[in-house]
Design a protein around this motif. Structure first.
Motif, PDB file in Angstrom:
ATOM      1  N   GLU A 299      10.288 -49.608 -25.729  1.00 14.58           N
ATOM      2  CA  GLU A 299      10.173 -48.426 -24.861  1.00 14.58           C
ATOM      3  C   GLU A 299      11.251 -47.401 -25.218  1.00 14.58           C
ATOM      4  OE1 GLU A 299       8.331 -50.981 -21.100  1.00 14.58           O
ATOM      5  OE2 GLU A 299      10.359 -50.110 -20.954  1.00 14.58           O
ATOM      6  N   THR A 300      12.468 -47.893 -25.468  1.00 18.13           N
ATOM      7  CA  THR A 300      13.550 -46.978 -25.839  1.00 18.13           C
ATOM      8  C   THR A 300      13.296 -46.352 -27.211  1.00 18.13           C
ATOM      9  OG1 THR A 300      15.106 -48.302 -24.565  1.00 18.13           O
ATOM     10  CG2 THR A 300      16.047 -46.798 -26.189  1.00 18.13           C
ATOM     11  N   ILE A 301      12.766 -47.161 -28.123  1.00 15.52           N
ATOM     12  CA  ILE A 301      12.480 -46.637 -29.468  1.00 15.52           C
ATOM     13  C   ILE A 301      11.445 -45.518 -29.387  1.00 15.52           C
ATOM     14  CG2 ILE A 301      11.387 -47.223 -31.681  1.00 15.52           C
ATOM     15  CD1 ILE A 301      12.798 -49.970 -31.472  1.00 15.52           C
ATOM     16  N   GLU A 302      10.504 -45.634 -28.451  1.00 13.12           N
ATOM     17  CA  GLU A 302       9.523 -44.557 -28.276  1.00 13.12           C
ATOM     18  C   GLU A 302      10.197 -43.257 -27.869  1.00 13.12           C
ATOM     19  OE1 GLU A 302       6.510 -43.902 -29.264  1.00 13.12           O
ATOM     20  OE2 GLU A 302       6.987 -45.808 -30.255  1.00 13.12           O
ATOM     21  N   LYS A 303      11.163 -43.371 -26.940  1.00 12.86           N
ATOM     22  CA  LYS A 303      11.910 -42.166 -26.510  1.00 12.86           C
ATOM     23  C   LYS A 303      12.661 -41.567 -27.686  1.00 12.86           C
ATOM     24  CE  LYS A 303      12.654 -43.877 -21.791  1.00 12.86           C
ATOM     25  NZ  LYS A 303      13.571 -44.887 -21.215  1.00 12.86           N
ATOM     26  N   ILE A 304      13.233 -42.438 -28.531  1.00 11.98           N
ATOM     27  CA  ILE A 304      13.957 -41.951 -29.717  1.00 11.98           C
ATOM     28  C   ILE A 304      12.983 -41.232 -30.643  1.00 11.98           C
ATOM     29  CG2 ILE A 304      15.201 -42.680 -31.788  1.00 11.98           C
ATOM     30  CD1 ILE A 304      16.262 -45.067 -30.082  1.00 11.98           C
ATOM     31  N   ARG A 305      11.806 -41.809 -30.786  1.00 11.89           N
ATOM     32  CA  ARG A 305      10.801 -41.224 -31.680  1.00 11.89           C
ATOM     33  C   ARG A 305      10.435 -39.798 -31.257  1.00 11.89           C
ATOM     34  NH1 ARG A 305       8.049 -43.916 -35.476  1.00 11.89           N
ATOM     35  NH2 ARG A 305       8.358 -46.037 -34.722  1.00 11.89           N
ATOM     36  N   GLU A 306      10.385 -39.591 -29.941  1.00  6.34           N
ATOM     37  CA  GLU A 306      10.038 -38.250 -29.451  1.00  6.34           C
ATOM     38  C   GLU A 306      11.063 -37.214 -29.906  1.00  6.34           C
ATOM     39  OE1 GLU A 306       9.771 -38.779 -25.231  1.00  6.34           O
ATOM     40  OE2 GLU A 306       8.171 -40.291 -25.447  1.00  6.34           O
ATOM     41  N   LYS A 307      12.310 -37.657 -30.094  1.00  2.67           N
ATOM     42  CA  LYS A 307      13.382 -36.709 -30.408  1.00  2.67           C
ATOM     43  C   LYS A 307      13.604 -36.534 -31.909  1.00  2.67           C
ATOM     44  CE  LYS A 307      15.646 -38.164 -26.151  1.00  2.67           C
ATOM     45  NZ  LYS A 307      15.710 -36.905 -25.372  1.00  2.67           N
ATOM     46  N   ILE A 308      13.543 -37.633 -32.673  1.00  5.45           N
ATOM     47  CA  ILE A 308      13.856 -37.548 -34.109  1.00  5.45           C
ATOM     48  C   ILE A 308      12.807 -38.254 -34.968  1.00  5.45           C
ATOM     49  CG2 ILE A 308      16.364 -37.340 -33.766  1.00  5.45           C
ATOM     50  CD1 ILE A 308      16.536 -40.382 -34.399  1.00  5.45           C
ATOM     51  N   GLY A 309      11.581 -38.307 -34.447  1.00  3.88           N
ATOM     52  CA  GLY A 309      10.519 -39.055 -35.124  1.00  3.88           C
ATOM     53  C   GLY A 309      10.371 -38.714 -36.600  1.00  3.88           C
ATOM     54  N   GLY A 310      10.542 -37.430 -36.918  1.00  2.00           N
ATOM     55  CA  GLY A 310      10.315 -36.993 -38.294  1.00  2.00           C
ATOM     56  C   GLY A 310      11.271 -37.611 -39.295  1.00  2.00           C
ATOM     57  N   TYR A 311      12.420 -38.087 -38.808  1.00  2.00           N
ATOM     58  CA  TYR A 311      13.424 -38.656 -39.709  1.00  2.00           C
ATOM     59  C   TYR A 311      13.329 -40.181 -39.800  1.00  2.00           C
ATOM     60  CZ  TYR A 311      15.595 -34.064 -39.399  1.00  2.00           C
ATOM     61  OH  TYR A 311      15.834 -32.714 -39.455  1.00  2.00           O
ATOM     62  N   ILE A 312      12.567 -40.792 -38.900  1.00  2.00           N
ATOM     63  CA  ILE A 312      12.507 -42.256 -38.844  1.00  2.00           C
ATOM     64  C   ILE A 312      11.582 -42.788 -39.937  1.00  2.00           C
ATOM     65  CG2 ILE A 312      11.827 -44.254 -37.456  1.00  2.00           C
ATOM     66  CD1 ILE A 312      12.478 -42.545 -34.959  1.00  2.00           C
ATOM     67  N   TYR A 313      12.083 -43.720 -40.731  1.00  2.00           N
ATOM     68  CA  TYR A 313      11.182 -44.336 -41.722  1.00  2.00           C
ATOM     69  C   TYR A 313      10.926 -45.799 -41.407  1.00  2.00           C
ATOM     70  CZ  TYR A 313      15.102 -46.611 -44.183  1.00  2.00           C
ATOM     71  OH  TYR A 313      16.175 -47.403 -44.508  1.00  2.00           O
ATOM     72  N   SER A 314      11.701 -46.385 -40.514  1.00  2.00           N
ATOM     73  CA  SER A 314      11.512 -47.802 -40.222  1.00  2.00           C
ATOM     74  C   SER A 314      12.103 -48.169 -38.870  1.00  2.00           C
ATOM     75  CB  SER A 314      12.175 -48.642 -41.322  1.00  2.00           C
ATOM     76  OG  SER A 314      12.415 -49.966 -40.869  1.00  2.00           O
ATOM     77  N   THR A 315      11.329 -48.921 -38.083  1.00  2.00           N
ATOM     78  CA  THR A 315      11.856 -49.462 -36.821  1.00  2.00           C
ATOM     79  C   THR A 315      11.737 -50.986 -36.824  1.00  2.00           C
ATOM     80  OG1 THR A 315       9.687 -49.279 -35.770  1.00  2.00           O
ATOM     81  CG2 THR A 315      11.189 -47.407 -35.513  1.00  2.00           C
ATOM     82  N   ASP A 316      11.371 -51.552 -37.963  1.00  2.00           N
ATOM     83  CA  ASP A 316      11.219 -53.011 -38.048  1.00  2.00           C
ATOM     84  C   ASP A 316      12.309 -53.601 -38.939  1.00  2.00           C
ATOM     85  OD1 ASP A 316      10.411 -51.916 -40.390  1.00  2.00           O
ATOM     86  OD2 ASP A 316       8.298 -52.455 -40.180  1.00  2.00           O
ATOM     87  N   SER A 317      13.436 -52.890 -38.992  1.00  2.00           N
ATOM     88  CA  SER A 317      14.627 -53.317 -39.739  1.00  2.00           C
ATOM     89  C   SER A 317      14.354 -53.554 -41.216  1.00  2.00           C
ATOM     90  CB  SER A 317      15.256 -54.563 -39.101  1.00  2.00           C
ATOM     91  OG  SER A 317      14.520 -55.716 -39.458  1.00  2.00           O
ATOM     92  N   LEU A 318      13.280 -52.948 -41.730  1.00  2.00           N
ATOM     93  CA  LEU A 318      13.081 -52.961 -43.181  1.00  2.00           C
ATOM     94  C   LEU A 318      13.878 -51.809 -43.782  1.00  2.00           C
ATOM     95  CD1 LEU A 318       9.231 -53.574 -43.635  1.00  2.00           C
ATOM     96  CD2 LEU A 318      11.083 -55.240 -43.638  1.00  2.00           C
ATOM     97  N   ASN A 319      14.564 -52.057 -44.901  1.00  2.00           N
ATOM     98  CA  ASN A 319      15.302 -50.972 -45.542  1.00  2.00           C
ATOM     99  C   ASN A 319      14.355 -50.145 -46.421  1.00  2.00           C
ATOM    100  OD1 ASN A 319      14.920 -52.327 -47.952  1.00  2.00           O
ATOM    101  ND2 ASN A 319      16.933 -53.293 -47.908  1.00  2.00           N
ATOM    102  N   LEU A 320      14.907 -49.186 -47.143  1.00  2.00           N
ATOM    103  CA  LEU A 320      14.053 -48.270 -47.916  1.00  2.00           C
ATOM    104  C   LEU A 320      13.177 -49.020 -48.916  1.00  2.00           C
ATOM    105  CD1 LEU A 320      16.561 -45.349 -48.610  1.00  2.00           C
ATOM    106  CD2 LEU A 320      14.396 -45.139 -47.376  1.00  2.00           C
ATOM    107  N   GLU A 321      13.794 -49.911 -49.725  1.00  2.00           N
ATOM    108  CA  GLU A 321      13.007 -50.573 -50.777  1.00  2.00           C
ATOM    109  C   GLU A 321      11.968 -51.527 -50.179  1.00  2.00           C
ATOM    110  OE1 GLU A 321      16.288 -50.138 -50.701  1.00  2.00           O
ATOM    111  OE2 GLU A 321      17.410 -51.945 -51.238  1.00  2.00           O
ATOM    112  N   GLN A 322      12.347 -52.193 -49.085  1.00  2.00           N
ATOM    113  CA  GLN A 322      11.377 -53.084 -48.435  1.00  2.00           C
ATOM    114  C   GLN A 322      10.200 -52.286 -47.868  1.00  2.00           C
ATOM    115  OE1 GLN A 322      14.286 -54.704 -45.793  1.00  2.00           O
ATOM    116  NE2 GLN A 322      14.486 -56.632 -46.920  1.00  2.00           N
ATOM    117  N   THR A 323      10.507 -51.101 -47.323  1.00  4.25           N
ATOM    118  CA  THR A 323       9.439 -50.252 -46.787  1.00  4.25           C
ATOM    119  C   THR A 323       8.538 -49.749 -47.912  1.00  4.25           C
ATOM    120  OG1 THR A 323      10.986 -49.558 -45.055  1.00  4.25           O
ATOM    121  CG2 THR A 323       8.983 -48.244 -45.319  1.00  4.25           C
TER     122      THR A 323
END
Lengths: 415, 415
Positions: free
Chosen positions: B235-259
């Motif tokens: 629920e909190t991550i959703e609120k974060i997404r509303e504010k900076i969603g465009g910069y988020i690439y991962s919320t499942d703790s995968l790093n760049l190469e894993q993503t």
């Protein structure tokens, strides 16, 4: 003079950031001949900070605190350190002016909270901050010294280098100097057994430790001058060489890749890489070294059989008969990349990094390293003996073995 | 339950290595709801170790020591901890057998000194070491617990995850769960400002931190069950997404190469790399990910112009007219490697990592990243803005930008 380092900040305590300040200070202090007995980290909590600082002052001559010099209410390093040392905090108008102009230079009006940073211990020493607003400072009492430095590394390092070092230099007589003896192909315990009689020395001291699959010895000498300390280290290193010389690849604190690039430059040779399971790790480590472009031009990451055949000229029969993880494939990869690149040395790696892909006779952690040069081609088998969650380790250690083969190639030719 | 972490080892104390174990444990423990009050580092010195451990046991419920479980004489963590806790060390034949077979699996006979590692506290708990020879252990007395873990991060992390977490879980009521929100292309302070109102929350807590040139948020919720805690985090991550969603690439703790590997597998696409200044760093990071061979086959480290022309088909005129560090060269490299490999996506990097090679208009830290796919080829310019001692940083951040371009490519196509 013995010393301890206290990192202040909840972000350190909870692991949001790693304490690189402590490592930096520890290295610098050791090099200055200041003996470090303890490091601590404490959060922004007045009671625990007071307990921690009092305890440190009671047992150490020099206490260095990092962090907690910020403008916010939970930044308490100066307040509590000065309370413990019985020093009064007074406003320094010049520093306040400096902080104001630091902000105005950015077109910002100084937030009033920053005025807090202009308070310094009465009768203490102030260290200017060239990269931020918080000055550092030192208080002395009854032969004890407490130094307070800002937490951000770029502020801390510059302040330590230009302000704190000269301040400490007056206090310390003599020098402590450490040298690393880096070995490859011998375990820490085996190494320690072979140099056991040297481990009891008082000065120089010899301490074994393991790092990234390598066994190292740290030789530390204390003397009046840097030259004398260096000589004492070198004499001990000679004794070590008599016992485990064959495993030593560096005594000048160069790591494997730095040693490889240094040797290739000295000999005017070039190397080319064909990496399968290490997937570019060897190339990455070689190109970590500035100037590596002089000795390294061609790297192929052949992560499929097609690349091995198409670019490196590995025969399809070889792969069919022996599979891609085999001595034969490694040999053809090394020869292939050497031919493709025209380099003096061709190195290849093919293996099983895990977690999947292992079998009874070809387990995870197995790799074949091909080495091709004008004198011929040979293959070295590596078994890391690790499987679970060891992909990074297997890849790193396999890459290290490949790098070490280059070093051995040149060392053997010198002998 | 409050806790402190003690790192044992002169190599830590003198700054030969940075104390990443403490950071790892602090994060994991905080996520389990265990409050950390202190961290310390002490050298391999019996008196100071005894003082440090006694002090820790007197003020904390749980004391976790890392390091000093090695086979050498200066490894004293078990001996002194058990002395302080009044526990006897006894030989465990099974462990001894395990250590012997660990060595024999490498074709080595166990050095006798390693037998020392098979001694464990009588009546204590033993934690198996899946990546090394030294088992961990725990002793309990009068409501105090002392846990001893090996120092090498690869051994420590696996042991903590598989052995110590379940052991500690029995001791702590409720569940604390953390999720990472990973962003790219936004600074930590900017990010923190945009989510400022969420940073004051009690449960879940939201903590910003910066790592390897990325800004992250750690969302931590405390609840009766894992499911409930997870739901609170989301629920909190959703609120974060509303504010900076465009910069988020991962919320499942995968790093760049894993993503990147995850996305390529999902889309059934393959990628090929042509690396100049990153010298294999991107290939290394992609192949860090198990299963990456499904999506990555071809990597070329083109560390000279000859390779760029010979293997990648970069035109000599292009290099003569625009130099090798240019948009045009990057574009031809990306197209070249895509053609050579037949992959869906070709990525190229050419730039100046430093310390040398920078000029007024092409400074150290400048890199061009080429991206070629069926829809065309475009080039992204990176300026890290760092020069001095930043070779590793420049190479890492440039590689991160290249990886992020792949992620953006797929995210944009989904929208």
């Amino acid at each position: 003079m013995n010393c301890e380092i206290i990192g202040v900040g909840t972000e350190l305590l909870l692991g949001d950031i790693v304490n690189t300040d402590a490592q930096y200070l520890a290295r610098e202090l050791a090099a200055m001949g200041i003996v470090i007995h303890y490091q601590e980290v404490v959060g922004d909590n007045p009671e625990r900070m007071r307990a921690c600082i009092s305890n440190a002052v009671s047992r150490s001559d020099l206490v260095i605190l990092t962090g907690g010099l910020g403008p916010t209410a939970d930044d308490l390093t100066k307040e509590i350190s000065c309370e413990v040392m019985g020093a009064e905090l007074v406003l320094d108008e010049d520093i306040l002016e400096g902080i104001r102009s630091y902000f105005s230079s950015k077109g910002i009006v100084m937030p009033e909270s920053n005025a807090k940073q202009a308070y310094v211990p009465k009768g203490g020493t102030v260290f200017a901050n060239r990269n931020g607003t918080a000055p550092g400072c030192a208080v002395e009492k009854d032969g004890k010294t407490v130094i307070m430095l800002p937490g951000p590394p770029r502020e801390l390092k510059v302040m330590f280098e230009y302000e704190v070092k000269p301040y400490l230099a007056q206090k310390t007589g003599g020098v402590i100097l450490s040298k690393q003896v880096r070995t490859f192909g011998i375990g820490e315990s085996d190494m320690a057994q072979r140099v056991a009689d040297l481990l009891d020395g008082e000065n120089p001291t010899v301490a074994p430790y393991a790092k990234d699959g390598e066994a190292l010895l740290r030789v530390t000498a204390r003397a009046e001058t840097k030259e004398k300390a260096e000589q004492m280290c070198d004499e001990t290193i000679e004794k070590i060489r008599e016992k485990i010389g064959g495993y030593i690849y560096s005594t000048d604190s160069l790591n494997l890749e730095q040693t490889v690039v240094k040797l290739l430059r000295e000999k005017g040779k070039k190397i080319a890489l064909a990496e399968s399971c290490t997937g570019g790790y060897i190339a990455k480590r070689i190109t970590d070294v500035p100037g590596s472009s002089e000795v390294f031009e061609y790297g192929i990451v052949s992560y499929s059989n097609e690349v091995k055949m198409k670019l490196l000229g590995v025969k399809s029969e070889t792969i069919e008969q022996f599979t891609e993880v085999s001595e034969q494939t490694a040999a053809e990869m090394a020869e292939g990349v050497r031919k493709l690149s025209g380099a003096d040395i061709g190195i290849s790696v093919t293996g099983i990094s895990g977690p999947g892909g292992g079998t009874e006779d070809k387990p995870v952690g197995l790799a074949y390293i091909g080495f091709s040069h004008s004198g011929g081609t040979y293959v070295h088998e590596v078994r890391t003996g690790r499987s679970l969650d060891s992909r990074e380790y297997n890849r790193y250690v396999t890459a290290s073995n490949a790098l070490h083969m280059v070093i051995q190639h040149f060392y053997e030719r010198d002998e």
